[in-house]
Design an enzyme around this catalytic site. Structure first.
Site, PDB file in Angstrom:
ATOM      1  N   ARG A 154       3.156  -8.834  -1.887  1.00  0.00           N
ATOM      2  CA  ARG A 154       2.466  -8.436  -0.655  1.00  0.00           C
ATOM      3  C   ARG A 154       1.066  -9.035  -0.673  1.00  0.00           C
ATOM      4  O   ARG A 154       0.295  -8.782  -1.601  1.00  0.00           O
ATOM      5  CB  ARG A 154       2.385  -6.905  -0.592  1.00  0.00           C
ATOM      6  CG  ARG A 154       1.537  -6.401   0.542  1.00  0.00           C
ATOM      7  CD  ARG A 154       1.456  -4.874   0.626  1.00  0.00           C
ATOM      8  NE  ARG A 154       0.560  -4.530   1.705  1.00  0.00           N
ATOM      9  CZ  ARG A 154      -0.509  -3.744   1.584  1.00  0.00           C
ATOM     10  NH1 ARG A 154      -0.809  -3.158   0.438  1.00  0.00           N
ATOM     11  NH2 ARG A 154      -1.285  -3.529   2.623  1.00  0.00           N
TER      12      ARG A 154
ATOM     13  N   HIS B 144      -6.028  -6.914   6.604  1.00  0.00           N
ATOM     14  CA  HIS B 144      -6.529  -6.170   5.441  1.00  0.00           C
ATOM     15  C   HIS B 144      -8.050  -6.340   5.407  1.00  0.00           C
ATOM     16  O   HIS B 144      -8.609  -6.920   4.489  1.00  0.00           O
ATOM     17  CB  HIS B 144      -5.851  -6.661   4.157  1.00  0.00           C
ATOM     18  CG  HIS B 144      -5.882  -5.681   3.016  1.00  0.00           C
ATOM     19  ND1 HIS B 144      -4.759  -5.306   2.294  1.00  0.00           N
ATOM     20  CD2 HIS B 144      -6.897  -4.986   2.460  1.00  0.00           C
ATOM     21  CE1 HIS B 144      -5.090  -4.436   1.356  1.00  0.00           C
ATOM     22  NE2 HIS B 144      -6.390  -4.224   1.420  1.00  0.00           N
TER      23      HIS B 144
ATOM     24  N   GLU C 289      -4.237   0.443   5.973  1.00  0.00           N
ATOM     25  CA  GLU C 289      -5.131   1.594   5.904  1.00  0.00           C
ATOM     26  C   GLU C 289      -6.119   1.697   7.072  1.00  0.00           C
ATOM     27  O   GLU C 289      -7.343   1.591   6.885  1.00  0.00           O
ATOM     28  CB  GLU C 289      -5.902   1.582   4.569  1.00  0.00           C
ATOM     29  CG  GLU C 289      -4.997   1.591   3.354  1.00  0.00           C
ATOM     30  CD  GLU C 289      -5.756   1.768   2.038  1.00  0.00           C
ATOM     31  OE1 GLU C 289      -6.996   1.704   2.052  1.00  0.00           O
ATOM     32  OE2 GLU C 289      -5.103   1.981   1.011  1.00  0.00           O
TER      33      GLU C 289
ATOM     34  N   ASN D 124       0.138   3.949   0.673  1.00  0.00           N
ATOM     35  CA  ASN D 124      -0.746   3.656  -0.449  1.00  0.00           C
ATOM     36  C   ASN D 124      -1.191   4.975  -1.037  1.00  0.00           C
ATOM     37  O   ASN D 124      -1.763   5.822  -0.327  1.00  0.00           O
ATOM     38  CB  ASN D 124      -1.985   2.876   0.013  1.00  0.00           C
ATOM     39  CG  ASN D 124      -1.650   1.463   0.445  1.00  0.00           C
ATOM     40  OD1 ASN D 124      -0.500   1.015   0.339  1.00  0.00           O
ATOM     41  ND2 ASN D 124      -2.647   0.751   0.941  1.00  0.00           N
TER      42      ASN D 124
ATOM     43  N   TYR E 253      -3.148   6.738  -4.475  1.00  0.00           N
ATOM     44  CA  TYR E 253      -3.870   6.586  -5.739  1.00  0.00           C
ATOM     45  C   TYR E 253      -4.165   7.916  -6.414  1.00  0.00           C
ATOM     46  O   TYR E 253      -4.044   8.034  -7.619  1.00  0.00           O
ATOM     47  CB  TYR E 253      -5.191   5.835  -5.513  1.00  0.00           C
ATOM     48  CG  TYR E 253      -4.979   4.381  -5.199  1.00  0.00           C
ATOM     49  CD1 TYR E 253      -4.849   3.442  -6.215  1.00  0.00           C
ATOM     50  CD2 TYR E 253      -4.874   3.929  -3.884  1.00  0.00           C
ATOM     51  CE1 TYR E 253      -4.630   2.101  -5.943  1.00  0.00           C
ATOM     52  CE2 TYR E 253      -4.653   2.591  -3.599  1.00  0.00           C
ATOM     53  CZ  TYR E 253      -4.531   1.682  -4.634  1.00  0.00           C
ATOM     54  OH  TYR E 253      -4.307   0.358  -4.369  1.00  0.00           O
TER      55      TYR E 253
ATOM     56  N   GLU F 186       0.991   0.292  -2.191  1.00  0.00           N
ATOM     57  CA  GLU F 186      -0.058   0.195  -3.219  1.00  0.00           C
ATOM     58  C   GLU F 186      -0.034   1.449  -4.069  1.00  0.00           C
ATOM     59  O   GLU F 186       0.092   2.562  -3.537  1.00  0.00           O
ATOM     60  CB  GLU F 186      -1.465   0.098  -2.606  1.00  0.00           C
ATOM     61  CG  GLU F 186      -1.793  -1.219  -1.966  1.00  0.00           C
ATOM     62  CD  GLU F 186      -3.205  -1.247  -1.382  1.00  0.00           C
ATOM     63  OE1 GLU F 186      -4.098  -0.536  -1.879  1.00  0.00           O
ATOM     64  OE2 GLU F 186      -3.391  -1.993  -0.407  1.00  0.00           O
TER      65      GLU F 186
END
Ligand code: FCB
Length: 461
Positions: free
Chosen positions: A85, A129, A174, A300, A302, A359
């Site tokens: 990606r 992005h 995002e 995504n 984290y 991600e």
């Protein structure tokens, strides 16, 4: 709050068709910012403004991927990646944002896509992005509705060129960060601080996304189109009703504000009421446009967020330290269970056909390579924990079809510059030498086995 201590043992099996990849983004790796006709982006302007990034770091050179992409594809092969990606730099294609296509910019991505396909690696393209052409910011940026028109023109040009070979498209990365870090907190480019502008930006972003979907389908036969969101796994700091309501508002701010319109429910009424006059009126047709049917949702993830009620601020929410959690070099708590909870919730609450983790990863202060090795056991443990939870979510019926590690290699981590290393591959910036970290070798074996291996299973060649 839930018990955070009990982690399941590392393990879990993935379906044979599960897609294994790694991700990057143009401004974070390409460098070559003034080459082959590329125009200025908001990140060039922002990173060159004193005080905006760690030590004034910029993406001018980054990982020099613009020149070293053949070597980087060789690394991807060595890592066993099935998919990659990456994002397209809008200012390489349209240096002024609109009008005046730069053939040399298109040619670069042509070469990259052909190189990936020749290496049997499926390209997954993110169209935005974060590197908006600066001239579009000068004309009002994402708060200005006409930026959606410009985005659709750009998407049309890129997909006409690459759509015969690229079949997996992510419109935006995002949008929460684009709007709120870019236009409310000012931590990211363009660095504005204005709630009205941030909320207007969310509107434009969702309209831009929705309008790009049919363009991609028209230009890329059989295309699979989606969007990537950074979603919060949010937990109330206590069981008190006020903290639970605070968690619901935080969920509205991060998650529902994007998910509800994407899945045809319009903007959540509680958040519309809360934003009040700060919210510009919704243009007619916006709700339908944002809800253009998509093929997958990119997630995504984290770290989790623990929140409590706080009387101040428009949201009346305070983020508190997450209990009993280790933190990464970003200071982000490590809580793999948050990924499981988030995936199950998405599957339960929204009609999402297919999910991909676009991600997931961690920054640690890796030692420089010694004898060709970079031992990074904490990163391996991070990946093992999160992949275990991903496998558990699949076993619970979540339609999760793939996983992209962030990141293929160390890179320019936005306002943190080069101080945070997220890569499976170590980059020595002065020499541009790449060294596969132990986590990279571990991931390679996980891909080969199709299951989560114990963190000790590092096989180096
Ligand atoms: C995400 C961004 C990505 C990277 C990681 C660490 O928010 O999409 O570019 O910076 O965080």
């Amino acid at each position: 709050m839930a018990q955070h201590g009990d982690h399941p043992t590392v393990g879990g099996v993935f379906p044979a068709a599960f897609l294994w990849g790694a991700a990057t983004a143009a401004y974070q790796i390409e460098g070559a910012v003034r080459e082959d006709g590329r125009g200025e982006s908001i990140w060039d302007r922002f990173s060159h403004t004193p005080g905006k990034t760690h030590k004034g770091d910029t993406g001018d050179i980054a990982c020099d991927h613009y020149h070293r992409w053949p070597e980087d594809i060789r690394l991807m092969r060595e890592l066993n990646l099935k998919a990659y990606r990456f994002s397209i730099a809008w200012p390489r294609i349209l240096p002024r944002g609109r009008g005046g296509v730069n053939e040399r910019g298109l040619a670069f991505y042509d070469r990259l896509v052909d190189g990936l396909l020749a290496a049997d690696i499926t390209p997954w393209v993110t169209l935005y992005h974060w590197d908006l052409p600066q001239p579009l910011e000068d004309a009002g940026g994402w708060p200005n509705r006409s930026t959606a028109d410009a985005f659709v023109e750009y998407v049309n040009i890129v997909s006409r060129r690459l759509g015969d070979r690229v079949k997996n498209w992510i419109t935006l990365n995002e949008p929460w960060c684009v709007a709120f870090l870019g236009y409310l907190t000012g931590e990211h480019a363009p660095g504005r601080r204005d709630l009205r502008a941030a909320l207007a930006a969310t509107r434009t972003l969702l309209a831009a996304h929705g309008r790009a979907v049919p363009v991609l389908r028209a230009n890329s036969a059989g295309a699979r189109v989606g969007i990537t969101l950074n979603l919060a796994a949010v937990y109330p700091a206590s069981d008190s009703p006020v903290d639970r309501e605070a968690a619901h508002r935080y969920d509205g701010f991060f998650n529902r504000w994007f998910l509800d319109p994407l899945y045809g429910r319009g903007y959540p009424a509680d958040m519309v009421a809360l934003y009040g006059d700060n919210l510009p009126p919704v243009p007619a047709g916006d709700i339908e446009v944002a809800a253009a049917p998509i093929d997958f949702l990119g997630v995504n993830y984290y770290s989790p967020s623990a929140v409590r009620h706080e009387p101040s601020g428009p949201l009346q929410v305070g983020v508190v330290p997450f209990p009993d959690a280790e933190v990464t070099a970003m200071g982000w708590p490590v809580y793999p269970r948050g990924l499981f909870d988030l995936l199950l919730r998405l599957h339960r609450d929204y009609p999402i056909g297919a999910l991909y983790i676009t991600e997931n990863g961690a920054a640690y202060d890796d030692p420089p390579p010694a004898n060709g090795r970079v031992p990074d056991p904490r990163r391996i443990a991070y990946y093992a924990g999160h992949l275990t939870e991903a496998a558990r979510a699949i076993a619970e019926g979540v339609p999760l079809h793939g996983y992209f590690a962030w990141s293929l290699m160390d890179n320019f981590e936005w306002a943190h510059g080069y101080s945070k290393r997220f890569g499976l591959v170590y980059v020595d910036y002065p020499t541009q030498q790449r060294t596969i970290k132990d986590s990279g070798y571990w991931y390679r074996e996980v891909i080969a086995a199709g299951r989560v291996l114990s963190p000790e299973a590092v096989v180096r060649s």
